[in-house]
Scaffold this motif. Structure first.
Motif, PDB file in Angstrom:
ATOM      1  N   LEU A   1      13.779  -7.318  -1.181  1.00 35.85           N
ATOM      2  CA  LEU A   1      12.267  -7.106  -2.253  1.00 35.85           C
ATOM      3  C   LEU A   1      10.583  -7.104  -2.079  1.00 35.85           C
ATOM      4  N   SER A   2      10.678  -5.991  -1.744  1.00 34.15           N
ATOM      5  CA  SER A   2       8.853  -6.790  -0.559  1.00 34.15           C
ATOM      6  C   SER A   2       7.824  -5.737  -1.296  1.00 34.15           C
ATOM      7  N   ASP A   3       6.907  -6.841  -1.673  1.00 32.50           N
ATOM      8  CA  ASP A   3       5.417  -6.469  -2.033  1.00 32.50           C
ATOM      9  C   ASP A   3       4.691  -5.308  -0.866  1.00 32.50           C
ATOM     10  N   VAL A   4       4.747  -4.272  -1.427  1.00 36.86           N
ATOM     11  CA  VAL A   4       3.737  -3.086  -0.133  1.00 36.86           C
ATOM     12  C   VAL A   4       2.138  -3.159  -0.049  1.00 36.86           C
ATOM     13  N   GLY A   5       1.431  -4.232  -0.440  1.00 32.38           N
ATOM     14  CA  GLY A   5       0.079  -4.310  -0.933  1.00 32.38           C
ATOM     15  C   GLY A   5       0.147  -4.995   1.157  1.00 32.38           C
ATOM     16  N   GLY A   6       0.938  -6.505   0.619  1.00 29.97           N
ATOM     17  CA  GLY A   6       0.717  -7.531   1.078  1.00 29.97           C
ATOM     18  C   GLY A   6       1.180  -7.740   2.332  1.00 29.97           C
TER      19      GLY A   6
ATOM     20  N   ILE B   1      -9.909   2.350   8.463  1.00 27.16           N
ATOM     21  CA  ILE B   1      -9.944   3.147   6.801  1.00 27.16           C
ATOM     22  C   ILE B   1      -8.075   2.759   6.239  1.00 27.16           C
ATOM     23  N   VAL B   2      -8.195   2.189   5.184  1.00 27.19           N
ATOM     24  CA  VAL B   2      -6.824   1.556   4.399  1.00 27.19           C
ATOM     25  C   VAL B   2      -6.847   2.394   3.215  1.00 27.19           C
ATOM     26  N   ASN B   3      -5.908   3.802   2.867  1.00 27.78           N
ATOM     27  CA  ASN B   3      -6.277   4.200   1.777  1.00 27.78           C
ATOM     28  C   ASN B   3      -4.450   4.126   1.180  1.00 27.78           C
ATOM     29  N   CYS B   4      -4.377   2.881   0.201  1.00 29.37           N
ATOM     30  CA  CYS B   4      -2.917   2.675  -0.169  1.00 29.37           C
ATOM     31  C   CYS B   4      -2.753   2.896  -1.446  1.00 29.37           C
ATOM     32  N   ALA B   5      -3.921   3.638  -2.441  1.00 26.68           N
ATOM     33  CA  ALA B   5      -4.014   3.181  -3.861  1.00 26.68           C
ATOM     34  C   ALA B   5      -2.563   4.129  -4.173  1.00 26.68           C
ATOM     35  N   ARG B   6      -2.215   5.121  -4.159  1.00 25.34           N
ATOM     36  CA  ARG B   6      -1.098   5.459  -4.093  1.00 25.34           C
ATOM     37  C   ARG B   6       0.490   5.270  -3.218  1.00 25.34           C
ATOM     38  N   ALA B   7       0.258   3.782  -3.591  1.00 24.08           N
ATOM     39  CA  ALA B   7       1.682   2.816  -2.329  1.00 24.08           C
ATOM     40  C   ALA B   7       2.247   2.487  -3.375  1.00 24.08           C
ATOM     41  N   PRO B   8       3.673   2.630  -3.701  1.00 26.76           N
ATOM     42  CA  PRO B   8       4.575   1.753  -4.734  1.00 26.76           C
ATOM     43  C   PRO B   8       4.364   0.230  -3.933  1.00 26.76           C
TER      44      PRO B   8
ATOM     45  N   GLN C   1       6.139  -2.244  -5.238  1.00 32.09           N
ATOM     46  CA  GLN C   1       7.607  -2.673  -4.571  1.00 32.09           C
ATOM     47  C   GLN C   1       8.241  -1.857  -3.683  1.00 32.09           C
ATOM     48  N   VAL C   2       8.935  -2.030  -2.822  1.00 29.22           N
ATOM     49  CA  VAL C   2      10.028  -1.611  -2.155  1.00 29.22           C
ATOM     50  C   VAL C   2      11.247  -2.499  -1.339  1.00 29.22           C
ATOM     51  N   ILE C   3      12.576  -1.895  -1.103  1.00 26.44           N
ATOM     52  CA  ILE C   3      13.208  -2.761  -0.663  1.00 26.44           C
ATOM     53  C   ILE C   3      13.668  -2.108   0.602  1.00 26.44           C
ATOM     54  N   THR C   4      13.066  -3.460   2.081  1.00 29.93           N
ATOM     55  CA  THR C   4      13.219  -2.815   3.400  1.00 29.93           C
ATOM     56  C   THR C   4      12.751  -4.208   3.684  1.00 29.93           C
ATOM     57  N   ASP C   5      12.849  -4.220   5.050  1.00 30.12           N
ATOM     58  CA  ASP C   5      13.239  -5.214   5.913  1.00 30.12           C
ATOM     59  C   ASP C   5      11.432  -5.366   6.290  1.00 30.12           C
ATOM     60  N   PRO C   6      11.052  -6.235   5.675  1.00 32.22           N
ATOM     61  CA  PRO C   6       9.830  -6.756   5.800  1.00 32.22           C
ATOM     62  C   PRO C   6       9.250  -7.123   7.472  1.00 32.22           C
TER      63      PRO C   6
ATOM     64  N   CYS D   1      -0.566   5.389   2.346  1.00 30.76           N
ATOM     65  CA  CYS D   1       0.322   4.960   2.073  1.00 30.76           C
ATOM     66  C   CYS D   1       0.392   5.835   0.795  1.00 30.76           C
ATOM     67  N   TRP D   2       2.266   6.366   0.505  1.00 31.42           N
ATOM     68  CA  TRP D   2       1.395   6.784  -0.921  1.00 31.42           C
ATOM     69  C   TRP D   2       3.779   6.515  -0.889  1.00 31.42           C
ATOM     70  N   GLN D   3       3.516   7.014  -2.373  1.00 35.58           N
ATOM     71  CA  GLN D   3       5.239   7.514  -3.194  1.00 35.58           C
ATOM     72  C   GLN D   3       5.587   9.167  -2.710  1.00 35.58           C
TER      73      GLN D   3
END
Length: 405
Positions: A244-249, A270-277, A279-284, A311-313
């Motif tokens: 379980l990983s923090d996407v923003g981090g 430029i970083v646009n991550c307002a629509r990012a999930p 947390q996700v389950i991924t290999d960080p 980044c977006w869901q």
């Protein structure tokens, strides 16, 4: 006139103005990623010792100058400074000291002024000599470390060559040029030292030879590591370890590493991550590897404009990242081949920093497959490219040989 006391009173002003001048000097690129404290380094100790040298009553503390300068050279080697950048540092230090002492020097007698100028020049020259001595030693230690790393990878590289005969000729071609450079410059360096000529020991050409050895060694290590990464996937031994990983981090940690590369080329990142999930389950580790390769690749092939990370869901099952650049673009007939190892698209435009190993996108493609994702590219020559990666919100742990079974 007591120039010793004058120097002590203006110590802080000299340090502040020197650090500001070093930051503003565009030819000292290494400072772009350093803090005020890291740039200042051991300068206060050098100035305090210089004050004792100027004093006619206090005992000269040249040993502190020697020790502080040796430490300065060692630190600058660790920070990745070029020899020319260190030389410019000391040139600026000389200029700042004399500019701040100018009024006092004018008011002094000719004898006092000549004595102060001669002593200041002597101390700075001694500091430069000691600094370059320890800098050279630090670079030699780095060469030894690279040599040890190359030895450690030799056995695995041998296994790789035996297992991947089809890639042998291409791999040999890629290794030939930097390896020849390492052998040539290392041989030159050793022959100079065997002749025991002190005047050559810390000369600028000699330092440049060490720098070329280091650059070539790093290139070979990078190529070897990328090749090993490809071989692990193809051999079915690469394992995914999702958590379980923090996407923003995850994204911020990669951006912090990549941002200096963009700043060095005056590109907007430029970083646009307002629509990012959240947390996700991924290999960080694997995700950051994908993002790092895509961003560094975009910066490498972009000379002006911007690099944009989105980044977006996408849905309840998927999320996505995309990297868009305003670079040279990829020919249409090459877009189906760019994920193959060692492939480089041929364009009329040639980016000055575009010499890579030809393995970055191949690694990205395999990691995306390992994570049950998809990757696609949209590109137009002269306008730039967009790489989009779709990934599951919940990755499943497996080895890639299970994928192919």
């Amino acid at each position: 006139m007591d120039f010793s006391q004058t120097l002590i009173e203006k110590n802080d002003a000299i340090i502040d103005r020197w650090v500001e001048a070093v930051y503003q000097d565009q030819q000292i690129e290494a400072t772009q990623e350093l803090t005020f404290k890291a740039v200042r380094d051991s300068l206060p100790r050098v100035l305090n010792a210089l004050a004792t040298v100027l004093s006619e009553s206090a005992k000269s503390d040249l040993q502190t100058v020697v020790d502080a300068s040796l430490e300065h050279g060692r630190i600058r080697a660790e920070q990745g400074f070029e020899p020319a950048e260190i030389a410019r540092e000391y040139r600026l230090l000389r200029f700042v000291i004399f500019s701040l002492l100018e009024e006092d020097l004018i008011q002094a007698s000719q004898v006092e002024m000549l004595r102060a100028v001669r002593l200041i020049d002597t101390v700075i020259d001694e500091a430069i000599a000691r600094c370059f001595s320890s800098y050279t030693y630090g670079r030699l230690e780095e060469v030894k470390q690279l040599q040890s790393q190359l030895r450690l990878t030799n056995q695995e590289l041998t296994r790789l060559v035996r297992a991947s005969k089809d890639s042998l000729s291409q791999l040999a071609h890629e290794l030939k040029t930097p390896l020849t450079s390492i052998i040539g410059y290392a041989d030159l360096f050793l022959r100079q030292h065997r002749q025991q000529q002190p005047e050559l020991k810390d000369s600028h050409p000699n330092l440049e030879s060490i720098e070329r050895v280091l650059r070539s060694g790093r290139l070979i290590l990078h190529l070897i590591n990328d090749t090993l990464e490809i071989s692990r996937y193809d051999a079915g031994t690469m394992r995914l370890q999702p958590t379980l990983s923090d996407v923003g981090g995850l994204i911020n940690s990669v951006v912090e590493i990549i941002e200096p590369l963009a700043r060095a080329k005056e590109l907007a990142l430029i970083v646009n991550c307002a629509r990012a999930p959240d947390q996700v389950i991924t290999d960080p580790l694997r995700f950051q590897q994908i993002l790092t390769n895509l961003l560094s690749n975009a910066i490498r092939y972009t000379e002006s404009g911007s690099v944009t990370l989105d980044c977006w869901q996408v849905s309840q099952q998927q999320w996505a990242i995309s990297v868009t650049d305003t670079g040279i673009g990829i020919p249409l007939d090459a877009q189906t081949e760019i994920f193959q190892p060692y492939f480089r698209a041929v364009t009329e435009q040639k980016s000055p920093g575009s010499d890579g190993t030809g393995l970055g996108l191949a690694i990205v493609s395999r990691l995306v497959q390992l994570m049950h994702g998809e990757i696609n590219v949209v590109s137009k020559l002269g306008e730039g490219s967009t790489f989009t990666v779709l990934l599951p919100l919940e990755a499943i742990a497996h080895e890639n040989n299970q994928l192919n079974a």
